[in-house]
Design a protein around this motif. Structure first.
Motif, PDB file in Angstrom:
ATOM      1  N   TYR A   1       1.077  -1.340   0.005  1.00  0.00           N
ATOM      2  CA  TYR A   1      -0.099   0.193  -0.095  1.00  0.00           C
ATOM      3  C   TYR A   1       0.758   1.105  -0.191  1.00  0.00           C
ATOM      4  N   LEU A   2       0.585   2.597  -0.142  1.00  0.00           N
ATOM      5  CA  LEU A   2       0.525   3.784  -0.504  1.00  0.00           C
ATOM      6  C   LEU A   2       0.612   4.778   0.419  1.00  0.00           C
ATOM      7  N   TYR A   3       1.115   5.321   0.937  1.00  0.00           N
ATOM      8  CA  TYR A   3       0.429   6.376   1.721  1.00  0.00           C
ATOM      9  C   TYR A   3       0.586   7.494   0.854  1.00  0.00           C
ATOM     10  N   ARG A   4      -0.740   8.489   1.056  1.00  0.00           N
ATOM     11  CA  ARG A   4      -1.165   9.718   0.421  1.00  0.00           C
ATOM     12  C   ARG A   4      -0.774  10.745   1.121  1.00  0.00           C
ATOM     13  N   GLN A   5      -0.322  10.082   2.536  1.00  0.00           N
ATOM     14  CA  GLN A   5       0.911  11.864   2.967  1.00  0.00           C
ATOM     15  C   GLN A   5       1.930  11.948   2.295  1.00  0.00           C
TER      16      GLN A   5
ATOM     17  N   THR B   1      -4.290   5.690   2.803  1.00  0.00           N
ATOM     18  CA  THR B   1      -3.602   4.830   2.275  1.00  0.00           C
ATOM     19  C   THR B   1      -4.686   3.928   0.546  1.00  0.00           C
ATOM     20  N   TYR B   2      -3.125   3.756  -0.105  1.00  0.00           N
ATOM     21  CA  TYR B   2      -4.335   3.174  -1.226  1.00  0.00           C
ATOM     22  C   TYR B   2      -3.234   1.938  -2.031  1.00  0.00           C
ATOM     23  N   ARG B   3      -4.454   0.474  -1.972  1.00  0.00           N
ATOM     24  CA  ARG B   3      -4.240  -0.463  -2.321  1.00  0.00           C
ATOM     25  C   ARG B   3      -4.700  -0.861  -3.970  1.00  0.00           C
ATOM     26  N   GLU B   4      -3.936  -1.934  -4.817  1.00  0.00           N
ATOM     27  CA  GLU B   4      -4.290  -2.112  -5.927  1.00  0.00           C
ATOM     28  C   GLU B   4      -3.738  -0.553  -6.932  1.00  0.00           C
ATOM     29  N   SER B   5      -4.300  -0.138  -7.365  1.00  0.00           N
ATOM     30  CA  SER B   5      -3.798   1.502  -7.825  1.00  0.00           C
ATOM     31  C   SER B   5      -4.318   2.759  -7.289  1.00  0.00           C
ATOM     32  N   LEU B   6      -3.809   3.579  -8.138  1.00  0.00           N
ATOM     33  CA  LEU B   6      -3.581   4.861  -6.915  1.00  0.00           C
ATOM     34  C   LEU B   6      -3.408   5.782  -9.315  1.00  0.00           C
ATOM     35  N   THR B   7      -4.317   6.125  -9.131  1.00  0.00           N
ATOM     36  CA  THR B   7      -4.293   7.174 -10.446  1.00  0.00           C
ATOM     37  C   THR B   7      -5.203   9.133 -10.000  1.00  0.00           C
ATOM     38  N   ALA B   8      -3.889   9.940 -10.281  1.00  0.00           N
ATOM     39  CA  ALA B   8      -3.562  11.363  -9.672  1.00  0.00           C
ATOM     40  C   ALA B   8      -3.329  11.577 -10.419  1.00  0.00           C
TER      41      ALA B   8
ATOM     42  N   MET C   1      -5.130  13.667  -5.570  1.00  0.00           N
ATOM     43  CA  MET C   1      -5.842  12.648  -5.451  1.00  0.00           C
ATOM     44  C   MET C   1      -6.910  11.962  -4.326  1.00  0.00           C
ATOM     45  N   PRO C   2      -7.981  10.803  -5.395  1.00  0.00           N
ATOM     46  CA  PRO C   2      -8.586  10.541  -4.618  1.00  0.00           C
ATOM     47  C   PRO C   2      -8.888  10.057  -3.104  1.00  0.00           C
ATOM     48  N   GLU C   3      -9.745  10.235  -2.792  1.00  0.00           N
ATOM     49  CA  GLU C   3      -9.942   9.680  -1.444  1.00  0.00           C
ATOM     50  C   GLU C   3      -9.701   7.844  -0.881  1.00  0.00           C
ATOM     51  N   GLY C   4      -8.553   8.150  -0.241  1.00  0.00           N
ATOM     52  CA  GLY C   4      -7.950   7.000   0.443  1.00  0.00           C
ATOM     53  C   GLY C   4      -8.657   6.473   1.596  1.00  0.00           C
ATOM     54  N   LYS C   5      -8.283   5.401   1.781  1.00  0.00           N
ATOM     55  CA  LYS C   5      -8.941   4.487   2.923  1.00  0.00           C
ATOM     56  C   LYS C   5      -7.983   5.336   4.505  1.00  0.00           C
ATOM     57  N   ARG C   6      -8.540   5.027   5.246  1.00  0.00           N
ATOM     58  CA  ARG C   6      -8.058   5.439   6.364  1.00  0.00           C
ATOM     59  C   ARG C   6      -7.545   4.784   7.558  1.00  0.00           C
ATOM     60  N   LYS C   7      -6.533   4.627   8.071  1.00  0.00           N
ATOM     61  CA  LYS C   7      -6.297   3.934   8.927  1.00  0.00           C
ATOM     62  C   LYS C   7      -5.119   4.661  10.393  1.00  0.00           C
ATOM     63  N   HIS C   8      -4.819   3.708  11.068  1.00  0.00           N
ATOM     64  CA  HIS C   8      -3.825   4.085  11.636  1.00  0.00           C
ATOM     65  C   HIS C   8      -2.444   3.546  12.507  1.00  0.00           C
ATOM     66  N   ASP C   9      -1.711   4.048  11.390  1.00  0.00           N
ATOM     67  CA  ASP C   9      -0.863   3.476  11.411  1.00  0.00           C
ATOM     68  C   ASP C   9       0.830   3.674  12.402  1.00  0.00           C
ATOM     69  N   GLU C  10       1.281   1.889  12.366  1.00  0.00           N
ATOM     70  CA  GLU C  10       2.057   1.963  13.832  1.00  0.00           C
ATOM     71  C   GLU C  10       3.385   3.097  13.011  1.00  0.00           C
ATOM     72  N   PHE C  11       3.680   3.714  12.132  1.00  0.00           N
ATOM     73  CA  PHE C  11       4.753   4.150  11.607  1.00  0.00           C
ATOM     74  C   PHE C  11       4.435   5.521  11.945  1.00  0.00           C
ATOM     75  N   PHE C  12       3.419   6.568  10.712  1.00  0.00           N
ATOM     76  CA  PHE C  12       2.905   8.077  10.987  1.00  0.00           C
ATOM     77  C   PHE C  12       1.227   8.060  11.528  1.00  0.00           C
ATOM     78  N   GLY C  13       0.335   7.525  12.303  1.00  0.00           N
ATOM     79  CA  GLY C  13      -0.432   7.592  13.155  1.00  0.00           C
ATOM     80  C   GLY C  13      -2.075   7.580  11.916  1.00  0.00           C
ATOM     81  N   ASP C  14      -2.086   8.937  12.193  1.00  0.00           N
ATOM     82  CA  ASP C  14      -3.814   8.301  11.650  1.00  0.00           C
ATOM     83  C   ASP C  14      -3.292   8.992   9.477  1.00  0.00           C
ATOM     84  N   VAL C  15      -3.434   8.278   8.983  1.00  0.00           N
ATOM     85  CA  VAL C  15      -3.255   8.097   7.598  1.00  0.00           C
ATOM     86  C   VAL C  15      -4.184   7.363   6.314  1.00  0.00           C
TER      87      VAL C  15
END
Length: 745
Positions: free
Chosen positions: A65-69, A99-106, A83-97
């Motif tokens: 997965y890719l990080y939007r931030q 992310t994108y899976r499979e593909s991202l088009t910006a 960029m389109p809206e990604g899936k929100r999650k709490h990441d152990e590395f960067f906190g609330d982020v």
């Protein structure tokens, strides 16, 4: 791309993911084989859908997965990234982020100059794998072609050259489809020494490389790069960049390396470069990451300016082992392998290899029966191939594992040498017929059968003796051997390096095959000559036993054994001969052997050690050699280097071992010359005795990436002058010239 794969696996956790990632409660060990290269995990492409809007796409592999931030784009003044809206999650590395899976088009929008035909975008992004490993932040520069006012672009990742014909319409200048970047530009890197990288670019025919669009970065503990020393290129009028320097053919570029520590280190070299197809497309800026293994080097920074140098000057600035390693990595590898074979032929006539001649001759001669040329050829070939295979394996392992593994050195201890000498004694006793006189019948039958198989031409016996000879009697450390081992150590390519070692061993073995055929064809079939030949080989085997023991026995004891052997030969020779003329010749030979033996015994009692000059000590004619101060550890060397640097003196470090034949040659023929002593008068002279091959010896050798003696290293101002490193024996005049260069500022 294996280099990028290794970069991600080794450094991702340590770079820019924070201490919390390294110590996360859920962290677990990850096998690097489970991770994709970053450009496969996140495949990036870009195309212009209009002159003011560029579409960027990432294909994201499953489990990644890719990080939007962590995603951004630069290149157009005032440009905006959507960029389109990604899936929100709490990441152990960067906190609330997000992310994108499979593909991202910006999309990246902004106004460009009306006359612009392309735009260079700098894209930054970062992603992770579900396995718990984050890749370091990525930076890619992409040159995106812009459409005309009424035209649209395709999704080709290449940009069109302004001076090239269009892909449709008029006939194109270049008919061939452009090559993939990996085929259009090949890049190799090898460590010429601990402070120099040798970078090789190979454009495909019809492609060229920009000199000033090439940038280098190195990731490794305490490492930094100086300015590349580019050779002279071709001046070129470029529609994109104006007057530039380009390279159409293979080019080698030395790159200085600064370091904060001297120990060996594995590093990752990142090369960013750009090139074009002649008369066709231009590639966007490309990036390759290459693994390099730097041996021990000198501590210090590198200068930022360096004058261009040509390939010839680069090669002459390298030591002989470095030149051979560089040639192995070059394009004329077939000629280089032929050079290794020729070097093997030259080594075949050195004191390190010559003892194999009587061993093979004795094995083939056996009990004196003529076996024929073909049988002798096959046995000799088996002996040479067995020794070549073992020699190659030992060299490849030394290159891959370093000085910590040196099978040849490990075989040079008193127990192994004593056992091998004992084997020669047993073989000699069988030649003298003592088995039949002194051993019980049952044991005599077994030993006789074994002896018949061994001496009469058993392929297994000859192969076993060839394998042992490669390790115990085999060649000393020489420039071709060190060149192949250095190539293996730097490139981790055991195939080509092993091939070089194998053809080197075949070169050393070619004369042995000739000697073996002569021994098999020339032996008499019956009669008194048969007995005489057996006795001669008996004395030869005893001589080989003494030669083996000379590596661990004191010089006086060895000289005494040579004296006893000569006296024994005198007694036997005195009794042979059937005709008056033959008896007279035999007794004269016995007199000569007797005088030589007596002189050697007398010299041994007087403390001598040279069988060829046994009375030198007795007559007061002993020549004084260079006096070295012995050191043992890396700490000893660092202390002496600091003292020599403070005193403003050059320093010579000589690696020596009692079992090293070429070391004895240097000690006897070079270091005893007055002109050598005079040339070394201003030096600090150190010697590392690595006879024991213990942990301290291995650490000292590993610091300089060497596998054993003889080796002479020259230091000035605390830094090794790598191009002056001497491997093996060197005659007086050449060594004196080397010493003078080492003392020059």
């Amino acid at each position: 791309m294996p280099p990028m794969f290794r970069f991600a696996a080794k450094f991702a956790l340590a770079l820019l993911v924070g201490a919390s990632a390294l110590h996360a409660p859920n962290a677990r060990a990850v096998d690097e084989k489970d991770l994709l290269p970053v450009d496969q995990a996140f495949a990036l492409s870009a195309k212009a859908v209009s002159r003011d809007r560029i579409e960027l796409s990432w294909r994201i592999a499953p489990g990644y997965y890719l990080y939007r931030q962590r995603t951004s784009v630069e290149g157009i003044e005032g440009g905006v990234l959507s960029m389109p809206e990604g899936k929100r999650k709490h990441d152990e590395f960067f906190g609330d982020v997000e992310t994108y899976r499979e593909s991202l088009t910006a999309t990246y929008a902004g106004a460009v100059a009306p006359t612009a035909t392309s735009v260079a975008l700098t894209v930054k992004y970062q992603g992770c794998a579900d396995l718990g490993v984050c890749y370091p932040p990525q930076r890619r520069t992409i040159d995106v072609a812009l459409p005309a006012a009424t035209a649209s672009t395709g999704d080709d990742i290449f940009s069109r050259r302004p001076d090239a014909s269009p892909l449709i319409g008029a006939a194109p200048t270049v008919d061939a489809q452009p090559l993939p970047p990996e085929q259009a530009y090949k890049i190799e890197a090898i460590a010429a020494d601990g402070n120099t990288l040798l970078l090789r670019f190979t454009p495909a025919p019809g492609y060229y490389l920009y000199r000033d669009k090439t940038h280098l970065q190195i990731a490794g503990e305490g490492l930094s790069l100086g300015a590349p020393r580019w050779p002279q290129g071709k001046d070129h009028k470029d529609a994109y960049f104006g007057d530039v320097v380009v390279y159409f053919d293979q080019v080698e570029v030395p790159v200085p390396v600064g370091r904060t520590h001297a120990r060996p280190v594995d590093a990752q070299l990142t090369v960013s470069f750009q090139g074009c197809q002649d008369g066709g497309i231009c590639y966007p800026v490309m990036s390759r990451t290459l693994p390099v293994s730097l041996p021990a080097g000198n501590v210090g920074a590198v200068t930022e300016s360096a004058a261009p140098s040509n390939a010839a000057s680069t090669e002459t600035s390298l030591a002989e082992d470095q030149r051979l390693a560089s040639r192995l990595a070059g394009k004329d590898r077939a000629w280089t392998l032929l050079l290794f074979f020729a070097s093997g032929l030259a080594l075949a006539f050195t004191p390190c290899v010559l003892p194999m001649v009587p061993i093979l001759s004795g094995l083939i001669a056996g009990r004196g029966g003529r076996i024929g040329a073909w049988r002798a050829f096959t046995l000799s070939t088996v002996y040479v191939l067995a020794s070549a295979v073992v020699f190659t394996i030992a060299g490849v392992l030394a290159g891959l594992l370093g000085a910590a593994f040196n099978l040849q050195a490990a075989m040079q201890n008193a127990w192994v040498l004593g056992a091998f000498a004992g084997l020669f004694v047993l073989l000699s006793l069988s030649m003298f017929g003592l088995y039949e006189l002194q051993l019980p019948a049952a044991l005599r039958a077994r030993l006789g059968a074994a002896s018949d198989q061994q001496h009469g031409g058993s392929w297994m016996g000859v192969a076993a003796m060839g394998a042992l000879s490669a390790l115990i009697v085999g060649p000393c450390v020489a420039p071709p051997l060190m060149g192949a081992v250095l190539y293996i150590a730097q490139t981790r390519d055991p195939v080509l390096g092993g091939a070089a070692l194998f053809v080197l061993a075949l070169g050393m073995g070619a004369p042995l095959i000739a000697f073996g055929i002569a021994a098999g064809k020339g032996m008499p079939t019956s009669g008194p000559w048969m007995v005489a030949v057996e006795r001669v080989f008996g004395f030869v085997f005893l001589g080989l036993a003494i030669w083996m023991l000379s590596r661990v026995l004191p010089g006086a004891a060895t000289l005494g054994l040579w004296g006893l052997l000569a006296l024994g030969a005198a007694v036997w020779v005195f009794g042979i001969g059937r005709t008056p003329r033959a008896k007279l010749a035999a007794r004269f030979a016995a007199l000569v052997f007797g005088i030589v033996g007596a002189a050697q015994l007398l010299g041994a009692f007087a403390g001598g050690h040279d069988p060829l000059q046994p009375l030198a000590g007795v007559m007061g004619e002993k020549r004084e050699g260079v006096v070295f101060r012995r050191i043992k550890s890396v700490e000893d060397l660092d202390r002496e280097l600091a003292a020599a640097r403070a005193a403003g003196k050059p320093l010579l470090l000589d690696f020596y071992a009692d079992w090293c034949v070429s070391c004895k040659e240097m000690e006897k023929y070079t270091f005893t010359e007055p002109v050598v002593r005079d040339a070394l008068a201003g030096y600090v002279l150190l010697q590392a005795d690595v006879t024991a091959n213990d942990a301290q010896d291995q650490a000292l050798m590993q610091r300089f990436g060497i596998i054993g003696p003889p080796m002479s290293l020259f230091f000035h101002d605390g830094e090794e002058r790598r191009n002056l490193r001497l491997t093996g024996f060197e005659k007086t005049d050449a060594f004196v010239e080397r010493v003078r260069k080492g003392a020059a500022q």
